[in-house]
Design an enzyme around this catalytic site. Structure first.
Site, mmCIF file in Angstrom:
data_model
loop_
_atom_site.group_PDB
_atom_site.id
_atom_site.type_symbol
_atom_site.label_atom_id
_atom_site.label_comp_id
_atom_site.label_asym_id
_atom_site.label_seq_id
_atom_site.Cartn_x
_atom_site.Cartn_y
_atom_site.Cartn_z
ATOM 1 N N LYS A 174 0.784 -1.167 -0.093
ATOM 2 C CA LYS A 174 0.096 -0.065 -0.071
ATOM 3 C C LYS A 174 0.819 1.225 -0.069
ATOM 4 O O LYS A 174 1.316 1.748 1.056
ATOM 5 C CB LYS A 174 -0.916 0.074 1.081
ATOM 6 C CG LYS A 174 -2.257 0.706 0.954
ATOM 7 C CD LYS A 174 -2.153 2.161 1.002
ATOM 8 C CE LYS A 174 -1.731 3.034 2.062
ATOM 9 N NZ LYS A 174 -1.450 4.535 1.724
ATOM 10 N N GLU A 246 8.960 1.801 11.147
ATOM 11 C CA GLU A 246 10.081 2.885 11.097
ATOM 12 C C GLU A 246 9.414 4.121 10.954
ATOM 13 O O GLU A 246 8.678 4.390 10.132
ATOM 14 C CB GLU A 246 11.042 2.572 9.642
ATOM 15 C CG GLU A 246 11.877 1.142 10.170
ATOM 16 C CD GLU A 246 12.751 1.688 11.401
ATOM 17 O OE1 GLU A 246 13.134 2.689 11.851
ATOM 18 O OE2 GLU A 246 13.157 0.382 11.731
ATOM 19 N N CYS A 280 13.389 11.271 7.303
ATOM 20 C CA CYS A 280 13.247 10.873 8.713
ATOM 21 C C CYS A 280 14.508 10.893 9.505
ATOM 22 O O CYS A 280 14.723 11.074 10.660
ATOM 23 C CB CYS A 280 12.850 9.279 8.884
ATOM 24 S SG CYS A 280 13.866 8.388 7.681
ATOM 25 N N GLU A 379 8.651 16.482 15.065
ATOM 26 C CA GLU A 379 9.348 16.552 13.661
ATOM 27 C C GLU A 379 8.583 17.517 12.871
ATOM 28 O O GLU A 379 7.276 17.547 12.630
ATOM 29 C CB GLU A 379 8.983 15.004 13.007
ATOM 30 C CG GLU A 379 9.763 14.551 12.001
ATOM 31 C CD GLU A 379 9.582 13.212 11.453
ATOM 32 O OE1 GLU A 379 8.235 12.968 11.470
ATOM 33 O OE2 GLU A 379 10.385 12.674 10.950
#
Ligand code: NAD
Length: 478
Positions: A174, A246, A280, A379
């Site tokens: 996906k 992750e 990331c 973040e």
């Protein structure tokens, strides 16, 4: 070439879907990239069933044949990296060199895992009972759901799919709803080389991802935000499926008083602004020793202001736009917050206009920030970074470790003592010395700690810990 509308691939067949969403080029919102058709919940069930039916035969494929198939997939991605990289850059916004490079790297991942097919991974042991032999082997987990983000749409899919397929699993992917055209081209390549049902792809957003992660799969590997990771982990655990997540991070670079200043500036520029900070591993906290703080800031600002921000496909572009209007507004919101909480804006902090209308942001630096400010805790995922001044190595290390995340941390120093101490004491999954925080080579384990990662490592041969199940077998030969 991408078609005008693109849907899902199930059991080797391309299927139309339900709701259509327009695919937007963040460098030029008038560019037509067609529309993605979202898979229905019954299509998700069908994709899982197709993968289930194909799995035993795929696991039984001879090692060399499997190796050759994965190698051919990798080679086709490498051969088509200009074409696929162009589409990737058009829909995601990273400069063409990065879009092309990511596609090439994806090809290398398949070729690495092609070779892994031939690695001998079993063990044997003697029993405490004389004359009895023990074999420890690894078998495929079964059907694996892979849910991926938009920021590395082809590389992340590759570092999950390579080991999933190499170890005999079948897959339902996906991809992110933000980068469906790259996913379509990737699926075309996989479909050409693999038997029907071994690789399936369902297009769509969070609802399709939720249907997959709560479906009858044996494992799910996810890369994306922490909030989505939490939902996927609970869905998987309630089905007793394996799960690997992750997620994001707030990666620090500690710049010491003995740093080579050119290395420090180059690392900060690359770490903070590469891929427009949408990584990331982005270097979003720069922790600088007071004795070199002013020199570093002045050279870093000079470097940031020299960066060429432009259309992803234009010659010489170093920073493309950010991926979407909503992402741009979120980042602009963080810039406001940084100011409100006392950060000093030294460059950037605004949207830029270019020849074509897109979501361009200036590389942005705040100084005088504190580690408890929102922008040093959450973040941001954009071309923005915050500088903090410290008095000593010990204070720098303590600030680096004071985070809810733990993916990648770096230090710039010429001191062996500090470098070695940092490698051992930075509470992160990846630690780098005299290099920016960044992704790693394909043959070594990648992942983080705390909110950045959940479950076993990705990449390299360690990926087998997630994609295989161990069997311990005893024989009494008599
Ligand atoms: P996201 O969490 O919004 O989406 C990731 C994927 O999850 C997409 O395919 C999305 O459709 C799907 N999804 C959304 N809601 C879902 C649900 N309820 N159930 C199942 N699937 C669902 O993340 P994003 O915005 O696409 O990507 C950015 C994030 O990814 C950042 O936080 C970044 O740090 C992280 N990231 C981590 C790594 C790493 O290796 N640690 C690498 C790249 C990106």
């Amino acid at each position: 070439m991408i078609p005008k509308t693109y849907g899902s691939l199930i059991n080797g067949e391309w299927l139309k879907g339900g709701a259509e969403s327009k695919n937007i080029n963040p460098s030029d919102i008038t560019d037509d990239l067609g529309s993605m058709m979202s898979a229905s919940s019954s299509q998700v069930v069908d994709a899982i069933s197709a993968a289930r039916a194909a799995q035993p035969a795929w696991e039984a494929v001879k090692l060399e044949e499997k190796k050759n198939l994965l190698h051919a997939i990798g080679q086709e991605l490498i051969d088509r990296c200009d074409e696929i990289g162009t589409i990737l850059s058009r829909e995601e916004g990273k400069p063409f060199a990065e879009g092309r490079g990511e596609t090439f790297r994806a090809g290398e991942f398949y070729q690495y895992y092609a070779a892994e097919c031939l690695r001998q991974i079993g063990e044997s042991a003697a029993s405490v009972r004389p004359g009895v032999n023990i074999d420890i082997s690894r078998e495929a987990v079964g059907v694996v759901g892979l849910i991926t983000p938009w920021n590395f749409p082809i590389a992340i899919a590759a570092w999950k799919m390579g080991p999933a397929l190499a170890y005999g699993n079948t897959v339902v992917l996906k991809p992110s709803e933000v980068t469906p055209a790259t996913a379509h081209l990737l699926a075309e390549v996989l479909n050409k080389h693999l038997p029907d049902g071994v690789f399936n792809m369902v297009q769509g957003g969070g609802e399709v991802g939720a249907a997959l992660s709560s479906g009858k799969i044996d494992a799910v590997s996810f890369t994306g935000s922490v909030s989505t990771g939490r939902k996927i982990a609970s869905a998987a655990i309630s089905n007793m499926a394996r799960v690997q997540c992750e997620m994001g991070s707030k990666n620090p670079i500690v710049i010491m008083d003995d740093a080579d200043m050119d290395v420090a500036v180059a690392s900060a520029l690359h770490g903070a602004f590469g891929a427009s900070g949408q990584k990331c591993t982005a270097s979003s906290r720069l922790i600088v020793h007071k004795d070199v703080h002013d020199e570093f800031v002045s050279k870093f600002v000079e470097g940031a202001e020299a960066k060429k921000v432009g259309h992803a496909l234009a010659e010489g572009t170093e920073l493309g736009p950010v991926v979407s209007e909503s992402q741009m507004n979120k980042i602009l919101g963080y810039m406001e917050t940084a100011k409100e909480e006392g950060g000093e804006l030294v460059t950037g902090g605004k949207r830029l206009e270019r020849e074509t209308e897109g979501f361009y942001l200036a590389p942005t630096i705040y100084t005088g920030t504190k580690n408890d400010m929102t922008v040093n805790r959450e973040e941001v995922f954009g071309p923005m970074t915050c500088v903090m001044k410290v008095d000593s190595y010990e204070e720098g290390l303590a600030l680096a470790n004071d985070t809810d995340f733990g993916l990648s941390a770096s230090i710039i120093t010429q001191s062996l003592k500090h470098a070695e101490h940092y490698k051992r004491n930075a509470k992160f999954g990846c630690v780098l010395v005299n290099l920016p925080t960044a992704g790693l080579d394909y043959h070594v384990p990648f992942g983080g700690r705390n909110a950045s990662s959940y479950g076993p490592r990705e990449q390299g041969e360690h990926a087998k810990d997630f994609y295989t199940i161990m069997k311990t077998a005893y024989t009494n030969p008599g």
